[in-house]
Write a protein that holds these residues in place. Structure first.
Motif, PDB file in Angstrom:
ATOM      1  N   PRO A 123       0.817  -1.155  -0.162  1.00 34.88           N
ATOM      2  CA  PRO A 123       0.148  -0.067  -0.016  1.00 34.88           C
ATOM      3  C   PRO A 123       1.068   1.098   0.092  1.00 34.88           C
ATOM      4  O   PRO A 123       1.803   1.448   0.704  1.00 34.88           O
ATOM      5  CB  PRO A 123      -0.815  -0.318   1.350  1.00 34.88           C
ATOM      6  CG  PRO A 123      -0.892  -1.635   1.417  1.00 34.88           C
ATOM      7  CD  PRO A 123       0.619  -2.238   0.995  1.00 34.88           C
ATOM      8  N   GLY A 124       0.416   2.232  -0.717  1.00 35.73           N
ATOM      9  CA  GLY A 124       1.320   3.435  -0.930  1.00 35.73           C
ATOM     10  C   GLY A 124       2.533   3.131  -1.989  1.00 35.73           C
ATOM     11  O   GLY A 124       2.908   4.346  -2.301  1.00 35.73           O
ATOM     12  N   ASP A 125       2.789   2.128  -2.328  1.00 41.67           N
ATOM     13  CA  ASP A 125       4.012   2.151  -3.333  1.00 41.67           C
ATOM     14  C   ASP A 125       3.557   2.722  -4.685  1.00 41.67           C
ATOM     15  O   ASP A 125       2.219   2.613  -4.989  1.00 41.67           O
ATOM     16  CB  ASP A 125       4.384   0.689  -3.651  1.00 41.67           C
ATOM     17  CG  ASP A 125       5.362   0.112  -2.626  1.00 41.67           C
ATOM     18  OD1 ASP A 125       5.745   0.995  -1.758  1.00 41.67           O
ATOM     19  OD2 ASP A 125       5.610  -0.819  -2.560  1.00 41.67           O
ATOM     20  N   TYR A 144      -4.251  -3.809  -4.474  1.00 45.70           N
ATOM     21  CA  TYR A 144      -2.959  -3.805  -3.514  1.00 45.70           C
ATOM     22  C   TYR A 144      -2.443  -2.318  -3.190  1.00 45.70           C
ATOM     23  O   TYR A 144      -1.365  -2.057  -2.598  1.00 45.70           O
ATOM     24  CB  TYR A 144      -1.870  -4.539  -4.330  1.00 45.70           C
ATOM     25  CG  TYR A 144      -2.306  -5.966  -4.569  1.00 45.70           C
ATOM     26  CD1 TYR A 144      -2.646  -6.782  -3.546  1.00 45.70           C
ATOM     27  CD2 TYR A 144      -2.677  -6.386  -6.008  1.00 45.70           C
ATOM     28  CE1 TYR A 144      -3.086  -8.058  -3.839  1.00 45.70           C
ATOM     29  CE2 TYR A 144      -3.224  -7.394  -6.271  1.00 45.70           C
ATOM     30  CZ  TYR A 144      -3.333  -8.417  -5.198  1.00 45.70           C
ATOM     31  OH  TYR A 144      -3.870  -9.777  -5.478  1.00 45.70           O
ATOM     32  N   GLU A 145      -3.545  -1.455  -3.449  1.00 42.39           N
ATOM     33  CA  GLU A 145      -3.618   0.124  -2.926  1.00 42.39           C
ATOM     34  C   GLU A 145      -2.380   0.724  -3.565  1.00 42.39           C
ATOM     35  O   GLU A 145      -1.561   1.406  -2.562  1.00 42.39           O
ATOM     36  CB  GLU A 145      -3.651   0.071  -1.502  1.00 42.39           C
ATOM     37  CG  GLU A 145      -4.907  -0.603  -0.897  1.00 42.39           C
ATOM     38  CD  GLU A 145      -4.919  -0.784   0.484  1.00 42.39           C
ATOM     39  OE1 GLU A 145      -5.109   0.347   1.133  1.00 42.39           O
ATOM     40  OE2 GLU A 145      -4.947  -1.992   1.020  1.00 42.39           O
ATOM     41  N   ALA A 167       8.371   8.411  -2.801  1.00 40.46           N
ATOM     42  CA  ALA A 167       8.840   8.905  -1.338  1.00 40.46           C
ATOM     43  C   ALA A 167       7.722   9.787  -0.843  1.00 40.46           C
ATOM     44  O   ALA A 167       7.170   9.591   0.298  1.00 40.46           O
ATOM     45  CB  ALA A 167      10.173   9.210  -1.501  1.00 40.46           C
ATOM     46  N   ALA A 168       7.489  10.830  -1.439  1.00 36.31           N
ATOM     47  CA  ALA A 168       6.298  11.865  -0.917  1.00 36.31           C
ATOM     48  C   ALA A 168       5.099  11.110  -0.952  1.00 36.31           C
ATOM     49  O   ALA A 168       4.228  11.597   0.181  1.00 36.31           O
ATOM     50  CB  ALA A 168       6.348  13.145  -1.810  1.00 36.31           C
ATOM     51  N   ALA A 169       4.676  10.187  -1.544  1.00 34.90           N
ATOM     52  CA  ALA A 169       3.408   9.410  -1.429  1.00 34.90           C
ATOM     53  C   ALA A 169       3.663   8.486  -0.173  1.00 34.90           C
ATOM     54  O   ALA A 169       2.546   7.695  -0.097  1.00 34.90           O
ATOM     55  CB  ALA A 169       2.964   8.962  -2.669  1.00 34.90           C
ATOM     56  N   GLY A 170       4.758   8.096   0.377  1.00 31.71           N
ATOM     57  CA  GLY A 170       4.788   7.267   1.353  1.00 31.71           C
ATOM     58  C   GLY A 170       5.327   5.815   0.986  1.00 31.71           C
ATOM     59  O   GLY A 170       5.406   4.657   1.799  1.00 31.71           O
ATOM     60  N   GLY A 171       5.966   5.594  -0.197  1.00 32.96           N
ATOM     61  CA  GLY A 171       6.277   4.417  -0.674  1.00 32.96           C
ATOM     62  C   GLY A 171       7.397   4.542  -1.563  1.00 32.96           C
ATOM     63  O   GLY A 171       8.322   5.674  -1.469  1.00 32.96           O
ATOM     64  N   ARG A 172       7.857   3.510  -2.371  1.00 32.98           N
ATOM     65  CA  ARG A 172       8.649   3.180  -3.249  1.00 32.98           C
ATOM     66  C   ARG A 172       7.943   3.110  -4.830  1.00 32.98           C
ATOM     67  O   ARG A 172       7.103   2.730  -4.920  1.00 32.98           O
ATOM     68  CB  ARG A 172       9.683   2.180  -2.975  1.00 32.98           C
ATOM     69  CG  ARG A 172       9.015   0.770  -3.098  1.00 32.98           C
ATOM     70  CD  ARG A 172       9.748  -0.220  -2.511  1.00 32.98           C
ATOM     71  NE  ARG A 172       8.866  -1.447  -2.341  1.00 32.98           N
ATOM     72  CZ  ARG A 172       8.802  -2.477  -3.156  1.00 32.98           C
ATOM     73  NH1 ARG A 172       9.911  -2.618  -4.094  1.00 32.98           N
ATOM     74  NH2 ARG A 172       7.925  -3.356  -3.176  1.00 32.98           N
TER      75      ARG A 172
END
Length: 412
Positions: A123-125, A144-145, A167-172
């Motif tokens: 989630p967040g990737d 899988y968000e 990264a700004a969205a919280g993932g990779r």
């Protein structure tokens, strides 16, 4: 005691909110209406299926005491070994030396996309996808968000710009996905230079490339472009060092209903995908895999040549009809293969609104383009498929559609 009835809409996991109906699957229902000329479904023509060969393969297997029992039994999750060996030879012809440990059989390439989303997207990737992209991939990845970012092939974006946005969205950046040959929906093919640039980008981001090769065999003219995985293997030194997962299928070349596709990739990735396969359905139906092996071994090359000739004729008919009937301000792609033409309407004209009128007023169906975008929408696009229509139907349907677009532009 009595209990209140369950409220289903309040019981689903949060990820279920990202599971939406396919506009294309809904439009396929129009195929049952004989007066509708449908350019909606990007599906093969059943009149071209090698039906007799399939029938004979089932009969031979079920009549053979040594094979009939195993054909109806549970089997290994990796897939039927002789079929995987055939695929190994097929991949070698594409420039990808590998062995059966690099192949897993899936229920069509669609199941493969689901497994890849499950294994590589938290989630967040971020999933990098072209704009537009295949709607089925978005449906596979959505639960899988992930967030989506546009894979700007040939653009001027730097790896850092993708990395920082993820990264700004919280993932990779979890993966980069594309249909490089005769893309669904655009019909376009990614040139060699852009395929190499994509591998450079994936290396810089330390992510994987998902090569959806559903239409790779359906080239009608122009020079073939090497598979991304073949380029990756050549660069990296072998299948075990590459970062590309190749999703193949027999659905567009032989028959779709047997639901036989495959993923080719490094054994470390394939081993994990096998675990996802075990959890999902244990294995693809054994008899279908055995039949597909017999059919592929007997007629694959001849079948591909046969369907290429028919779809080539239909592609040419659609391009000629568009040139004759579309008003000024309408443009379209000119695919070298596949099943699709991507049409751009004049600015401000809605593909979805046009569809409603097209069905009601001239009995023509297509797919509005807005569904094919991971982020944002382009409402003035539409996808036309020529795979199911003969040249006469194409001429009539495009003629009606062109006349309707003229009416809409005139305010009628």
């Amino acid at each position: 005691m009595s209990a209140e009835n369950i409220v289903w809409k309040d019981s689903f996991a949060k990820r279920a909110s990202r599971m939406n109906a396919s506009e294309i699957r809904e439009l396929l229902k129009l195929l049952d209406q004989p007066d509708v000329i449908s350019f909606a479904g990007g599906i093969p023509d059943p009149a071209l299926f090698p039906t007799g060969v399939v029938e004979q393969a089932y009969a031979r297997i079920l009549a053979d005491p040594a094979r009939s029992g195993p054909s109806l039994q549970y089997s290994v999750s990796e897939g039927y070994a002789p079929l995987r060996a055939w695929i190994v030879r097929h991949m070698a012809a594409l420039g990808v030396p590998c062995d059966i440990g690099n192949i897993v059989i899936t229920a069509g390439s669609q199941q493969g996309l689901d497994f890849i989303g499950k294994l590589f997207l938290s989630p967040g990737d971020t999933a990098l996808v072209t704009a537009p992209t295949y709607l089925g991939a978005l449906q596979a990845f959505n639960p899988y968000e992930p967030r989506y970012d546009t894979l700007a092939l040939g653009g001027n974006r730097t790896p850092d710009s993708y990395r920082e946005a993820a990264a700004a969205a919280g993932g990779r950046v979890g993966l980069a996905y594309l249909v490089p040959d005769f893309s669904n929906p655009s019909g376009e093919t990614v040139p060699l230079a852009e395929r190499l640039a994509l591998l450079d980008l994936a290396a810089a981001l330390d992510t994987l490339v998902v090569e959806d090769a559903a239409y790779q065999a359906l080239r009608y003219d122009g020079e073939p472009v090497r598979a991304i995985q073949a380029l990756d293997v050549e660069r990296s030194g072998g299948i075990e060092q590459c970062r590309t997962l190749y999703c193949g299928t027999f659905s567009k070349t032989l028959v779709p209903a047997l639901r036989v596709g495959w993923i080719c990739g490094p054994s470390a990735a394939i081993a994990k995908i096998v675990l996802a396969k075990q959890a999902a359905d244990l294995h693809s139906p054994t008899i279908n895999q055995m039949v597909m092996h017999e059919v592929a071994a007997a007629v694959y090359d001849a079948q591909v040549e046969k369907i290429r000739k028919v779809y080539h004729q239909r592609r040419d008919a659609m391009l000629a009809a568009l040139a004759r009937h579309m008003p000024e301000g309408v443009t379209w792609t000119r695919p070298e293969g596949g099943m699709f033409v991507w049409v751009s309407l004049p600015e401000g004209m809605s593909g979805a609104a046009l569809l409603a009128r097209a069905i009601a007023e001239c009995r023509v169906a297509f797919v509005p383009g807005g569904a094919f975008y991971g982020e944002g929408r382009c409402d003035n696009r539409l996808r036309l498929s020529y795979s199911l229509s003969d040249p006469g139907q194409i001429e009539a349907g495009i003629g009606r559609l062109g006349a309707l677009i003229r009416q809409v532009r005139a305010g009628a």
